[in-house]
Design a protein around this motif. Structure first.
Motif, mmCIF file in Angstrom:
data_model
loop_
_atom_site.group_PDB
_atom_site.id
_atom_site.type_symbol
_atom_site.label_atom_id
_atom_site.label_comp_id
_atom_site.label_asym_id
_atom_site.label_seq_id
_atom_site.Cartn_x
_atom_site.Cartn_y
_atom_site.Cartn_z
ATOM 1 N N PRO A 70 14.790 11.976 -17.712
ATOM 2 C CA PRO A 70 14.690 11.017 -16.590
ATOM 3 C C PRO A 70 14.375 9.586 -17.032
ATOM 4 N N LEU A 71 13.650 9.429 -18.132
ATOM 5 C CA LEU A 71 13.273 8.084 -18.572
ATOM 6 C C LEU A 71 14.412 7.369 -19.296
ATOM 7 N N PHE A 112 3.197 -2.882 -15.924
ATOM 8 C CA PHE A 112 4.254 -2.296 -15.102
ATOM 9 C C PHE A 112 3.651 -1.160 -14.284
ATOM 10 N N TYR A 113 3.936 -1.179 -12.991
ATOM 11 C CA TYR A 113 3.511 -0.076 -12.136
ATOM 12 C C TYR A 113 4.530 1.053 -12.267
ATOM 13 N N LYS A 114 4.045 2.246 -12.559
ATOM 14 C CA LYS A 114 4.918 3.396 -12.742
ATOM 15 C C LYS A 114 5.143 4.089 -11.393
ATOM 16 N N ASN A 115 6.342 3.932 -10.856
ATOM 17 C CA ASN A 115 6.699 4.618 -9.611
ATOM 18 C C ASN A 115 7.049 6.064 -9.965
ATOM 19 N N MET A 116 6.150 6.979 -9.617
ATOM 20 C CA MET A 116 6.281 8.375 -10.027
ATOM 21 C C MET A 116 6.874 9.226 -8.901
ATOM 22 N N VAL A 117 7.803 10.099 -9.253
ATOM 23 C CA VAL A 117 8.373 11.084 -8.334
ATOM 24 C C VAL A 117 8.301 12.436 -9.024
ATOM 25 N N ARG A 135 7.385 12.379 -12.714
ATOM 26 C CA ARG A 135 8.252 11.700 -13.676
ATOM 27 C C ARG A 135 8.436 10.241 -13.269
ATOM 28 N N VAL A 136 8.545 9.354 -14.255
ATOM 29 C CA VAL A 136 8.699 7.925 -13.994
ATOM 30 C C VAL A 136 10.127 7.653 -13.532
ATOM 31 N N LYS A 137 10.265 7.137 -12.301
ATOM 32 C CA LYS A 137 11.580 6.812 -11.762
ATOM 33 C C LYS A 137 11.846 5.305 -11.754
ATOM 34 N N VAL A 141 -1.118 5.323 -13.702
ATOM 35 C CA VAL A 141 0.038 4.789 -12.978
ATOM 36 C C VAL A 141 0.406 3.378 -13.443
ATOM 37 N N VAL A 142 -0.193 2.890 -14.513
ATOM 38 C CA VAL A 142 0.100 1.553 -15.031
ATOM 39 C C VAL A 142 0.511 1.662 -16.488
ATOM 40 N N TRP A 143 1.670 1.097 -16.807
ATOM 41 C CA TRP A 143 2.085 0.961 -18.208
ATOM 42 C C TRP A 143 1.596 -0.398 -18.687
ATOM 43 N N HIS A 144 0.612 -0.392 -19.560
ATOM 44 C CA HIS A 144 -0.016 -1.612 -20.047
ATOM 45 C C HIS A 144 0.351 -1.797 -21.507
ATOM 46 N N VAL A 145 1.159 -2.821 -21.790
ATOM 47 C CA VAL A 145 1.545 -3.150 -23.158
ATOM 48 C C VAL A 145 0.657 -4.308 -23.618
ATOM 49 N N ARG A 146 -0.024 -4.130 -24.730
ATOM 50 C CA ARG A 146 -0.942 -5.142 -25.233
ATOM 51 C C ARG A 146 -0.389 -5.797 -26.483
#
Length: 354
Positions: free
Chosen positions: A42-43, A76-81, A84-86, A124-129
């Motif tokens: 899905p990703l 990035f907010y992960k919209n989950m369904v 799984r990240v959609k 629910v947050v993808w945080h890239v540092r």
């Protein structure tokens, strides 16, 4: 900072390199013998083609690098369904505040455009540092380089005002008479009319025993070229970009040295960003039990291609030319060159003495 052309050029050099190469979810082959694309994951579509309803993969990565280079963080907010990240919804770094809890988990407070805010968990947050001191927040690159960027802005403003004035410096208007305050204002207005506008560069006529003494200015003061060149290099140092990659050639370059600089840009500037993003995806987006054996990969081969002659010589050796054992198949080479496979091209050729 983006008003400084050098800052924008450095970020663009990084963003273009990261955004233009394919980003795919790959599946590890049995016994660890390599990787193959996994389009059924899905990703795969989210990262490779459509991260959300209004962005392409290129645009999403471009925005990510812009946020990382200027603020040290990308959210990035992960919209989950169904777990799984959609979708990946980009968030303005200025609207997100991060809190570390006593158990070392992270909590994010997101402020919306309507003024309301919500607190969400780390899941629910993808945080890239970017580079981090405290390990959970990226350092602010612009704040760390504020003196360098500020001096560049000040130098550009000074030279802009200088050229707007026709490179004319101020001077001293002297007289032995004692002048009342209203006379001062009258003389100042008269001088401004004589040396500005349509009268600029025309002879300055003085009477009544007054003397005009212009201030001297050297050529270095009027150009500031050395200072501006030095500031370009300093900003490039801050962002880790080689000056030739933004069109600043401090020394004369041959075609060979230019190619070597580009290779160095890929290896020393882009490769660390690639590693940072790949590991962040594996850690935060491919973190489920069903994601075991999957990993994100940037295909940097297109950026590392040399001239056609050099590639041809390398491929000939890889196919066994000169008597050495072949270590690539024809179809593997055709895949690198974005060509379709051919029948019988999956076998290693026998060495030749040609």
């Amino acid at each position: 900072a983006l008003d400084v052309s050098v800052v924008y050029a450095c970020i663009r050099a990084i963003a273009n390199g990261i955004s233009q190469v394919p980003l795919r979810v790959m599946r590890e082959l049995p016994d660890g013998k390599g990787w193959e694309p996994a389009p059924e994951h899905p990703l795969y579509k989210v990262l490779n083609r459509k991260p959300n309803r209004w962005q392409t993969s290129f645009a999403m990565r471009e925005t990510m690098i812009l946020h990382l280079c200027l603020t040290g963080n990308a959210f990035f907010y992960k919209n989950m369904v169904r777990g799984r990240v959609k979708e990946l919804i980009p968030l303005d770094p200025g609207s997100v505040s991060t809190t570390r809890n006593p158990d070392y988990s992270l909590t994010y407070m997101i402020s919306g455009p309507d003024g309301r805010s919500m607190t969400v968990p780390q899941s629910v947050v993808w945080h890239v540092r970017g580079p981090s001191w405290d390990t959970w927040r990226g350092l602010d690159p612009v704040r760390l380089a504020r003196e360098t960027i500020g001096l560049t802005i000040a130098t550009e403003n000074t030279q802009s005002e200088l050229h707007a004035n026709g490179l004319q410096m101020a001077g001293t208007y002297t007289t032995t008479e004692k002048l009342p305050p209203d006379k001062y204002k009258q003389i100042q207005a008269w001088i401004a009319a004589q040396v500005g506008g349509a009268n600029r560069h025309k002879p300055f006529v003085i009477d009544s025993g007054f003397t005009w003494t212009p201030q001297a200015m050297t050529g270095v003061d009027s150009q500031h070229l050395e200072t501006r060149k030095f500031q370009v290099e300093q900003i490039c140092h801050a962002f880790g970009v080689f000056p030739p990659m933004i069109g600043h050639a401090g020394q004369s370059m041959t075609f060979a040295s230019a190619e070597q600089v580009f290779q160095a840009h890929v290896v020393h500037t882009l490769a660390p960003w690639v590693q940072r993003l790949e590991q962040s995806i594996d850690n935060d987006l491919l973190d489920g039990d069903e994601d075991e054996g999957f990993s994100a990969h940037f295909n940097m081969n297109s950026l590392l291609r040399g001239a056609f002659k050099d590639r041809s010589e390398g491929y000939s050796k890889a196919l066994g030319s000169g008597g050495s054992p072949a270590w690539m198949t024809p179809n593997e080479i055709r895949a690198i060159e974005d060509m379709n496979p051919i029948a019988g091209g999956d076998e290693l050729p026998k060495p030749t003495n040609i």
